[in-house]
Design a protein around this motif. Structure first.
Motif, PDB file in Angstrom:
ATOM      1  N   ILE A 116       0.834  -1.203   0.000  1.00 17.16           N
ATOM      2  CA  ILE A 116       0.000   0.000   0.000  1.00 17.16           C
ATOM      3  C   ILE A 116       0.870   1.255   0.000  1.00 17.16           C
ATOM      4  N   LYS A 117       0.310   2.351  -0.522  1.00 20.12           N
ATOM      5  CA  LYS A 117       1.022   3.636  -0.516  1.00 20.12           C
ATOM      6  C   LYS A 117       1.020   4.186   0.899  1.00 20.12           C
ATOM      7  N   LYS A 118       2.124   4.808   1.274  1.00 23.65           N
ATOM      8  CA  LYS A 118       2.172   5.364   2.624  1.00 23.65           C
ATOM      9  C   LYS A 118       2.965   6.668   2.636  1.00 23.65           C
ATOM     10  N   GLY A 119       2.377   7.685   2.034  1.00 18.96           N
ATOM     11  CA  GLY A 119       2.995   9.015   2.086  1.00 18.96           C
ATOM     12  C   GLY A 119       4.130   9.225   1.113  1.00 18.96           C
ATOM     13  N   THR A 120       4.785  10.349   1.253  1.00 21.68           N
ATOM     14  CA  THR A 120       5.924  10.704   0.391  1.00 21.68           C
ATOM     15  C   THR A 120       6.937  11.460   1.233  1.00 21.68           C
ATOM     16  N   PHE A 121       8.142  11.634   0.677  1.00 20.57           N
ATOM     17  CA  PHE A 121       9.096  12.517   1.346  1.00 20.57           C
ATOM     18  C   PHE A 121       9.852  13.320   0.296  1.00 20.57           C
ATOM     19  N   PRO A 122      10.296  14.534   0.642  1.00 20.42           N
ATOM     20  CA  PRO A 122      11.000  15.365  -0.342  1.00 20.42           C
ATOM     21  C   PRO A 122      12.456  14.942  -0.455  1.00 20.42           C
ATOM     22  N   ARG A 123      13.026  15.139  -1.622  1.00 24.12           N
ATOM     23  CA  ARG A 123      14.450  14.834  -1.791  1.00 24.12           C
ATOM     24  C   ARG A 123      15.124  15.958  -2.542  1.00 24.12           C
ATOM     25  N   LYS A 124      16.324  16.311  -2.068  1.00 22.68           N
ATOM     26  CA  LYS A 124      17.072  17.407  -2.684  1.00 22.68           C
ATOM     27  C   LYS A 124      17.388  17.049  -4.140  1.00 22.68           C
ATOM     28  N   GLY A 125      17.211  17.989  -5.039  1.00 26.79           N
ATOM     29  CA  GLY A 125      17.561  17.765  -6.437  1.00 26.79           C
ATOM     30  C   GLY A 125      16.508  16.988  -7.214  1.00 26.79           C
ATOM     31  N   ARG A 126      15.385  16.699  -6.573  1.00 31.32           N
ATOM     32  CA  ARG A 126      14.324  15.973  -7.270  1.00 31.32           C
ATOM     33  C   ARG A 126      13.058  16.810  -7.165  1.00 31.32           C
ATOM     34  N   LYS A 127      12.417  17.058  -8.336  1.00 31.78           N
ATOM     35  CA  LYS A 127      11.256  17.940  -8.331  1.00 31.78           C
ATOM     36  C   LYS A 127      10.093  17.316  -7.564  1.00 31.78           C
ATOM     37  N   ARG A 128       9.829  16.025  -7.870  1.00 33.01           N
ATOM     38  CA  ARG A 128       8.682  15.373  -7.247  1.00 33.01           C
ATOM     39  C   ARG A 128       9.097  14.714  -5.938  1.00 33.01           C
ATOM     40  N   ARG A 129       8.153  14.597  -5.009  1.00 31.88           N
ATOM     41  CA  ARG A 129       8.442  13.910  -3.756  1.00 31.88           C
ATOM     42  C   ARG A 129       8.546  12.413  -4.015  1.00 31.88           C
ATOM     43  N   VAL A 130       9.341  11.713  -3.215  1.00 33.15           N
ATOM     44  CA  VAL A 130       9.551  10.283  -3.412  1.00 33.15           C
ATOM     45  C   VAL A 130       8.445   9.513  -2.670  1.00 33.15           C
ATOM     46  N   PRO A 131       7.698   8.655  -3.370  1.00 31.90           N
ATOM     47  CA  PRO A 131       6.610   7.945  -2.692  1.00 31.90           C
ATOM     48  C   PRO A 131       7.109   6.854  -1.748  1.00 31.90           C
ATOM     49  N   ARG A 132       6.394   6.662  -0.639  1.00 31.16           N
ATOM     50  CA  ARG A 132       6.711   5.595   0.315  1.00 31.16           C
ATOM     51  C   ARG A 132       5.648   4.504   0.218  1.00 31.16           C
ATOM     52  N   TYR A 133       6.043   3.275   0.564  1.00 36.22           N
ATOM     53  CA  TYR A 133       5.108   2.154   0.500  1.00 36.22           C
ATOM     54  C   TYR A 133       5.256   1.300   1.747  1.00 36.22           C
ATOM     55  N   VAL A 163       2.391  -7.942   3.785  1.00 33.48           N
ATOM     56  CA  VAL A 163       2.760  -9.340   4.081  1.00 33.48           C
ATOM     57  C   VAL A 163       3.841  -9.380   5.161  1.00 33.48           C
ATOM     58  N   CYS A 164       4.930  -8.611   4.962  1.00 36.06           N
ATOM     59  CA  CYS A 164       6.021  -8.668   5.943  1.00 36.06           C
ATOM     60  C   CYS A 164       6.090  -7.407   6.807  1.00 36.06           C
ATOM     61  N   GLY A 165       5.246  -6.448   6.509  1.00 31.21           N
ATOM     62  CA  GLY A 165       5.215  -5.236   7.328  1.00 31.21           C
ATOM     63  C   GLY A 165       6.314  -4.251   7.024  1.00 31.21           C
ATOM     64  N   ARG A 166       7.180  -4.573   6.056  1.00 29.86           N
ATOM     65  CA  ARG A 166       8.329  -3.725   5.775  1.00 29.86           C
ATOM     66  C   ARG A 166       7.891  -2.415   5.113  1.00 29.86           C
ATOM     67  N   GLY A 167       8.455  -1.320   5.579  1.00 31.74           N
ATOM     68  CA  GLY A 167       8.198  -0.041   4.937  1.00 31.74           C
ATOM     69  C   GLY A 167       9.368   0.298   4.028  1.00 31.74           C
ATOM     70  N   PHE A 168       9.096   0.829   2.853  1.00 34.78           N
ATOM     71  CA  PHE A 168      10.181   1.194   1.950  1.00 34.78           C
ATOM     72  C   PHE A 168       9.688   2.294   1.019  1.00 34.78           C
ATOM     73  N   SER A 169      10.629   2.870   0.258  1.00 39.77           N
ATOM     74  CA  SER A 169      10.233   3.916  -0.683  1.00 39.77           C
ATOM     75  C   SER A 169      10.747   3.542  -2.063  1.00 39.77           C
ATOM     76  N   LEU A 170      10.384   4.357  -3.039  1.00 32.94           N
ATOM     77  CA  LEU A 170      10.874   4.105  -4.395  1.00 32.94           C
ATOM     78  C   LEU A 170      12.402   4.185  -4.408  1.00 32.94           C
ATOM     79  N   ALA A 171      12.951   5.090  -3.584  1.00 32.44           N
ATOM     80  CA  ALA A 171      14.406   5.276  -3.538  1.00 32.44           C
ATOM     81  C   ALA A 171      15.125   4.004  -3.093  1.00 32.44           C
ATOM     82  N   THR A 172      14.500   3.226  -2.197  1.00 33.11           N
ATOM     83  CA  THR A 172      15.112   1.987  -1.707  1.00 33.11           C
ATOM     84  C   THR A 172      15.393   1.022  -2.853  1.00 33.11           C
ATOM     85  N   LEU A 173      14.523   1.074  -3.886  1.00 37.47           N
ATOM     86  CA  LEU A 173      14.606   0.080  -4.959  1.00 37.47           C
ATOM     87  C   LEU A 173      15.488   0.535  -6.119  1.00 37.47           C
ATOM     88  N   LEU A 174      15.894   1.796  -6.115  1.00 27.34           N
ATOM     89  CA  LEU A 174      16.691   2.298  -7.229  1.00 27.34           C
ATOM     90  C   LEU A 174      18.183   2.006  -7.021  1.00 27.34           C
TER      91      LEU A 174
END
Ligand SMILES: [Zn+2]
Length: 307
Positions: free
Chosen positions: A23-40, A44-55
């Motif tokens: 599920i989507k769970k908010g966003t956070f701002p990142r320097k040098g990036r226009k759009r905020r980075v989405p969090r998820y 199943v395992c309860g782990r929280g992560f963002s798009l940045a974690t996967l890049l």
């Protein structure tokens, strides 16, 4: 679904969002990036992560240099000069070469898969270029396979015996070096079986190692060999004298590698220090080269030679 797979990659994220276990769970701002980075969050395992974690840029402190570094590395710039120009430490560039190499290898595979669309190349050419690791006493062979439209399908790096001039010194210092050229070429051809038609026309020079290696991997293919002509004085040792060159695709591609990958230049003091870095550097070049060729063919409306 196991813990590592449910939220560990971009494709898993896409699937997870579709099936609803991520599920989507908010966003956070990142320097040098226009759009905020989405969090998820993974339900199943309860782990929280963002798009940045996967890049692949995860945990990089200087991700703004990536595009410039990639462009410099495929424009005949050495690692240390790239570091000096970009204004970072050499170790940062060394790490980027490794990371960019892996990213470009994957991207190149995706680009070719998309372009080939399940079909296979019908006309290919291959040859070996020579380079070395640290010193000419430790030579390397670089088999490269291209299509007749100059799309690089693959390459490998292996050790080979030194030139007779360096033989004694090399043996005294490093012992007898293994000659892995046959093994390496066979491994490369086997790895390209899904890209090359089994009835393809395969061209190479008259090196005695080639005919039976090709026959073993592609028994149905038509292997044509050509006399290896003398190189043009300005041809980087790869472009040949005379008008029509039947091996133009491979010779021109190798000349491009020599001209644009700084460590493959002739008469240079840029040298490969590590074999794996040579491979990474080559993947960075090949990804851009293949994209450039495919774009040119698309623009001219020339179909790919596939079957
Ligand atoms: Zn999970």
């Amino acid at each position: 679904m196991n813990q590592q797979n449910c939220c560990g990659s971009k494709s898993a994220l896409k699937l997870g969002l579709k099936s609803g276990h991520v599920i989507k769970k908010g966003t956070f701002p990142r320097k040098g990036r226009k759009r905020r980075v989405p969090r998820y969050q993974c339900k199943v395992c309860g782990r929280g992560f963002s798009l940045a974690t996967l890049l692949w840029t995860y945990y990089q402190k200087k991700r703004h240099i990536n595009t410039t570094v990639r462009r410099l590395l495929l424009s005949n710039m050495s690692l240390s000069r790239t570091a000096a120009l970009v204004g970072v430490n050499l170790k940062t560039i060394e790490l980027r070469v490794q990371q960019l190499g892996a990213v470009c290898q994957e991207k190149n595979r995706e680009t070719l898969e998309k372009a080939f669309n399940g079909k296979c190349a019908t006309h290919v050419q291959f040859d070996e270029a020579e380079t070395f690791e640290k010193t000419k006493l430790l030579p390397l062979s670089l088999p490269v396979v291209v299509t007749n439209q100059r799309i690089i399908l693959g390459f490998d790096v292996c050790s080979m015996p030194p030139h007779p001039v360096y033989k004694d010194r090399s043996e005294a210092k490093y012992g007898v070096l293994p000659d892995d050229r046959i093994k390496s070429l066979r491994k490369l051809l086997v790895s390209l079986k899904s890209w090359i038609s089994e009835f393809a026309e395969i061209k190479s020079d008259e090196c005695p190692r080639y005919p039976w290696t090709v026959k073993k991997v592609f028994p149905g293919a038509q292997h044509k060999t050509f006399y290896a002509r003398r190189a043009k004085p300005h041809g980087l040792g790869e472009l040949k004298v005379g008008a029509f060159d039947p091996l133009f695709a491979i010779n021109h591609t190798l000349a491009k590698l020599r001209a644009n990958v700084s460590r493959l230049n002739r008469r240079t003091w840029n040298t490969t220090k590590r074999r794996d870095r040579l491979m990474s550097h080559l993947w960075i070049f090949i990804e851009s080269h293949n994209r450039y060729i495919l774009r040119g063919l698309r623009r001219e409306g020339i179909p790919l030679a596939l079957a």
